[in-house]
Design a protein around this motif. Structure first.
Motif, short mmCIF file in Angstrom:
data_model
loop_
_atom_site.label_atom_id
_atom_site.label_comp_id
_atom_site.label_asym_id
_atom_site.label_seq_id
_atom_site.Cartn_x
_atom_site.Cartn_y
_atom_site.Cartn_z
N GLY A 303 0.90 -17.36 10.91
CA GLY A 303 1.14 -16.77 9.60
C GLY A 303 0.04 -17.06 8.61
N LEU A 304 -0.47 -18.29 8.62
CA LEU A 304 -1.57 -18.64 7.72
C LEU A 304 -2.84 -17.88 8.07
CD1 LEU A 304 -1.06 -22.50 7.40
CD2 LEU A 304 -0.53 -20.75 5.70
N LEU A 305 -3.05 -17.64 9.37
CA LEU A 305 -4.23 -16.87 9.78
C LEU A 305 -4.15 -15.45 9.25
CD1 LEU A 305 -6.83 -16.70 11.44
CD2 LEU A 305 -5.43 -16.13 13.44
N MET A 306 -2.98 -14.83 9.36
CA MET A 306 -2.81 -13.48 8.83
C MET A 306 -2.93 -13.46 7.31
SD MET A 306 -2.61 -11.20 11.09
CE MET A 306 -2.14 -10.78 12.78
N LEU A 307 -2.43 -14.50 6.66
CA LEU A 307 -2.56 -14.57 5.20
C LEU A 307 -4.02 -14.68 4.79
CD1 LEU A 307 -1.03 -14.73 2.51
CD2 LEU A 307 -0.97 -17.22 2.79
N ALA A 308 -4.80 -15.44 5.56
CA ALA A 308 -6.23 -15.55 5.27
C ALA A 308 -6.92 -14.20 5.41
CB ALA A 308 -6.88 -16.57 6.19
N ILE A 309 -6.54 -13.42 6.42
CA ILE A 309 -7.11 -12.08 6.60
C ILE A 309 -6.72 -11.19 5.42
CG2 ILE A 309 -7.05 -10.01 8.03
CD1 ILE A 309 -8.73 -12.25 9.18
N ILE A 352 -10.70 0.90 9.40
CA ILE A 352 -11.42 -0.32 9.80
C ILE A 352 -10.48 -1.29 10.50
CG2 ILE A 352 -12.66 -2.34 8.94
CD1 ILE A 352 -13.73 -0.59 6.66
N THR A 353 -9.34 -1.58 9.88
CA THR A 353 -8.40 -2.56 10.47
C THR A 353 -7.72 -2.01 11.72
OG1 THR A 353 -6.68 -1.79 8.93
CG2 THR A 353 -8.00 -3.69 8.26
N GLY A 354 -7.50 -0.67 11.77
CA GLY A 354 -6.92 -0.09 12.99
C GLY A 354 -7.86 -0.24 14.17
N PHE A 355 -9.14 0.04 13.94
CA PHE A 355 -10.13 -0.15 15.01
C PHE A 355 -10.20 -1.63 15.41
CE2 PHE A 355 -14.58 -0.83 16.36
CZ PHE A 355 -14.58 -0.02 17.47
N GLY A 405 -1.91 -6.33 11.73
CA GLY A 405 -3.28 -6.37 11.23
C GLY A 405 -3.59 -5.19 10.33
N VAL A 406 -3.14 -3.97 10.73
CA VAL A 406 -3.37 -2.79 9.90
C VAL A 406 -2.62 -2.91 8.58
CG1 VAL A 406 -3.01 -0.30 9.76
CG2 VAL A 406 -3.82 -1.32 11.89
N ALA A 407 -1.35 -3.37 8.64
CA ALA A 407 -0.56 -3.50 7.42
C ALA A 407 -1.18 -4.48 6.45
CB ALA A 407 0.86 -3.93 7.78
N ILE A 408 -1.70 -5.59 6.97
CA ILE A 408 -2.34 -6.57 6.10
C ILE A 408 -3.61 -6.00 5.48
CG2 ILE A 408 -3.61 -8.75 6.14
CD1 ILE A 408 -1.51 -9.82 8.05
N GLY A 409 -4.41 -5.25 6.29
CA GLY A 409 -5.62 -4.64 5.75
C GLY A 409 -5.32 -3.61 4.68
#
Length: 435
Positions: A303-309, A352-355, A405-409
């Protein structure tokens, strides 16, 4: 093509052109998303495999508590897998009361019966496959018995091999699996069947029993059992199974939930009359309970890794939006709506995030392969199974990681683009940061 469709196509085209304008920056952002998605995806699959393997290993350590009738003998070992042969039993309804005790996570019932096969006595242990956590965990990795009434598991010291049959009360039971060596004598020398298979054997024994021989109720003490056995031999009876009452079991094996205190659970269960409570090795209990904290830590790390992204994407697109203030101001002055400006930014972030997410799935599979060939072999050498989750779970995890990843981007880009709604076109055109 309608006007709305042309407008959407134009927005997608502008977003794609923005990706290529700063190709290196787009590649670096996609690479960051790829690493995050790959690590989270591979971490989930590897963690699933390790968790199942470690849980299986901890299950082999036996129960945390063992509940038996008062006066019954118990196996004097630190591993509570079963009990010693006894003629005493408990009401099966007691299992519901034990399940309601705070801190008790699992309750597995066992019924140990002394059966007669070709003139020799054997220990026949019935268990419930739905609640068991001490019997089938000793099967070799990847081997599971078929849930059938004709199936039979044997301990390590039993001479029968897989595929051979054992005839009890005229019914043939095929050995579907051999358990590993536990070091617990009554367990390694026993035969294991399901409760439904035991019911079939009891019915077969009743049909084979001579009509003139009376059926004795279950003994309430060892002395009564000895008297009944003496009477049966005096009457010339030779039965394959003793008289067994329905809804009775020999013991309940209990597994505590993470954080539960064995002493508190023991005190609460001790209020029930006519039972004896045996405590397992507290080191095993503490090690198993701490496993949940370990995997919570892994989940928090992901979760912290995704938050950092998320923060990285938000910061990067804040700079991108500021860099394009003059361009955005011109588009606004030409009649573009704020929602369309936001859409262009979100499309750029989504591409970008989808790729990066798709590349992350490939990287995740590569990491899983590396883990299976290194970490998996190591744990297998220690006796800890390392089996991959079902294929459906793997693909769901891959899709969820990529979508995350796409949602976070897109979310990070939306935070940066939303600020442009409040700015006037003329002010954005005149901003120095845009020159």
């Amino acid at each position: 093509m309608t006007k709305r469709h042309r407008s959407r196509f134009l927005l997608v085209r502008l977003g794609a052109q923005n990706v290529g304008r700063r190709l290196l920056r787009s590649l670096l952002l996609g690479l960051a998303v790829m690493i995050a998605v790959g690590v989270v995806f591979s971490g989930f699959v590897t963690g699933w495999s390790l968790r199942e393997g470690i849980l299986t290993t901890f299950s082999r350590m036996g129960a945390d508590l063992l509940v038996v009738p008062h006066g019954a003998l118990v196996n004097i070992t630190s591993t509570l897998l079963t009990i010693q042969p006894t003629d005493l039993d408990l009401d099966v309804a007691l299992g519901s009361k034990l399940s309601a005790v705070p801190g008790v996570a699992k309750v597995a019932a066992q019924h140990l019966v002394r059966a007669s096969v070709e003139g020799r006595a054997i220990n026949l242990i019935a268990y419930d496959q739905a609640t068991d956590f001490t019997v089938e965990s000793w099967l070799p990795a990847g081997e599971k018995p078929v849930a059938a009434t004709g199936g039979l598991l044997v301990g390590e010291r039993v001479a029968l091999k897989t595929g051979e049959a054992l005839t009890i009360c005229g019914r043939s039971l095929v050995v579907t699996g051999r358990l590993g060596r536990t070091g617990v004598g009554p367990f390694d020398e026993s035969y294991f069947i399901t409760f439904s298979a035991l019911d079939d054997l009891v019915a077969a024994a009743i049909r084979a029993r001579p009509a003139k021989v009376p059926v004795h109720p279950p003994a309430s003490s060892p002395s009564e059992a000895a008297d009944a056995t003496h009477h049966d031999h005096a009457a010339g009876r030779a039965e394959c199974l003793p008289s067994i009452a329905q809804d009775r079991v020999s013991a309940f094996l209990l597994q505590l939930s993470p954080g539960a205190s064995a002493e508190q659970a023991r005190f609460a269960i001790g209020q029930i009359p006519a039972i004896k409570i045996v405590t397992g090795n507290p080191i095993f209990t503490a090690a198993r309970q701490s496993l949940g904290s370990l995997f919570w830590g892994v989940a928090i790390f992901a979760g912290l890794l995704m938050l950092a992204i998320f923060f990285l994407v938000s910061l990067l697109f804040s700079a991108i939006v500021q860099e394009r203030y003059r361009e955005i101001g011109v588009l606004r002055a030409m009649g573009a709506r704020p929602a369309q400006i936001i859409s262009i930014t979100l499309i750029e972030a989504g591409l970008i995030t989808g790729f990066g997410g798709l590349l992350g799935i490939g990287a995740g599979f590569s990491l899983i392969f590396v883990f299976a060939r290194s970490l998996g072999f190591y744990f297998s050498s220690l006796g800890v199974p390392f089996d991959a989750p079902p294929a459906g779970i793997i693909w769901i995890a891959a899709g969820a990681a990529a979508l995350c990843g796409v949602a976070i981007g897109v979310g990070g880009a939306f935070v940066a683009a939303w600020r442009t709604r409040r700015l006037e076109p003329y002010a954005m055109i005149q901003m120095e940061s845009a020159r």
